[in-house]
Design a protein around this motif. Sequence first.
Motif, PDB file in Angstrom:
ATOM      1  N   THR A 253       0.849  -1.199   0.000  1.00 15.68           N
ATOM      2  CA  THR A 253       0.000   0.000   0.000  1.00 15.68           C
ATOM      3  C   THR A 253       0.886   1.251   0.000  1.00 15.68           C
TER       4      THR A 253
ATOM      5  N   LYS B 293      -1.408   4.656  -4.262  1.00 10.71           N
ATOM      6  CA  LYS B 293      -2.240   3.567  -3.746  1.00 10.71           C
ATOM      7  C   LYS B 293      -1.491   2.256  -3.573  1.00 10.71           C
ATOM      8  N   GLY B 294      -0.326   2.120  -4.215  1.00 18.19           N
ATOM      9  CA  GLY B 294       0.453   0.896  -4.040  1.00 18.19           C
ATOM     10  C   GLY B 294       0.659   0.102  -5.320  1.00 18.19           C
TER      11      GLY B 294
END
Length: 287
Positions: free
Chosen positions: A225, A281-282
């Motif tokens: 994340t 967001k990852g």
Amino acid sequence: TGIALLVAVTILLIRSYIIKKKVNAILEQKNREIIEKNEILQKNSREIITQRDELQFQRDEYQKLNATKDKFFSIIAHDLKNPFSGLIGLSDILISDKKSFSEEELKEVYSDLNQTSRVTYSLLENLLLWARNQTKSLHIEPEIIDAGNLNSEIIALYEKQAKAKNIEITCDTEPRLEYFADPNMIRTVLRNLVSNAMKFPNEGGRISIKAGKGGKFAEISVQDTGIGLDEESIDKIFRIDVNTSLIGNHHNKGSGLGLILCKEFVELNGGEITVESTPGKGSIFMF
């Protein structure tokens, strides 16, 4: 007399026909020889052109590989210089002015020393493995791998580090999942992917390893994340000739060599590696 003349003319015509036939046969033979020689010359010419093109291709590839090698080593030299500079700087501080530090400050310095040493060691280890792979001295020794056991081993390796960074690290493996590959190479792939993921999540972030069946193959993914990647970075992330280093949390820096090694090891075992990512967001690395 008329008959004699007719016979003489007939003989001359016959001789002329025979001579003409012989000449034609000789000409045909010579023509065939010329055609054959011409075909040989054309074949030789095509072979020379092909060889020339191959030599040009090899020369271009050699120059490209040389340029790639030079670029790669300049990146590695730069990435090695930074952690060593950090180690020297931190050790100089401890030698010259250790008494002026509080216990908490010393703990932070020791933690930085430990982290920098680990990063440097990991980079050197990856460099050694990559070099062995390039010289073909690294051999694949595949065997049946228990996905659950290997994934649990990787989790255990990073549990303390994750806890110290307040990062949750989990594993979700399909029961009784097995696959055929070189365990040391896959262990290196997973180590690099998880280590890379550890650099980028913020405090309270999450890293998860998942493994399941994908048709005739096993599919393993490492998701974080963290800061994520844009499309330009994704296009370059497995290339050796560009510097794709990113700054993660706590100013952790990734050299990019680990991901290049992951790609090579996965492909050596007959698989492929992909990445999905969204900035902020990852990322998900799956092989």
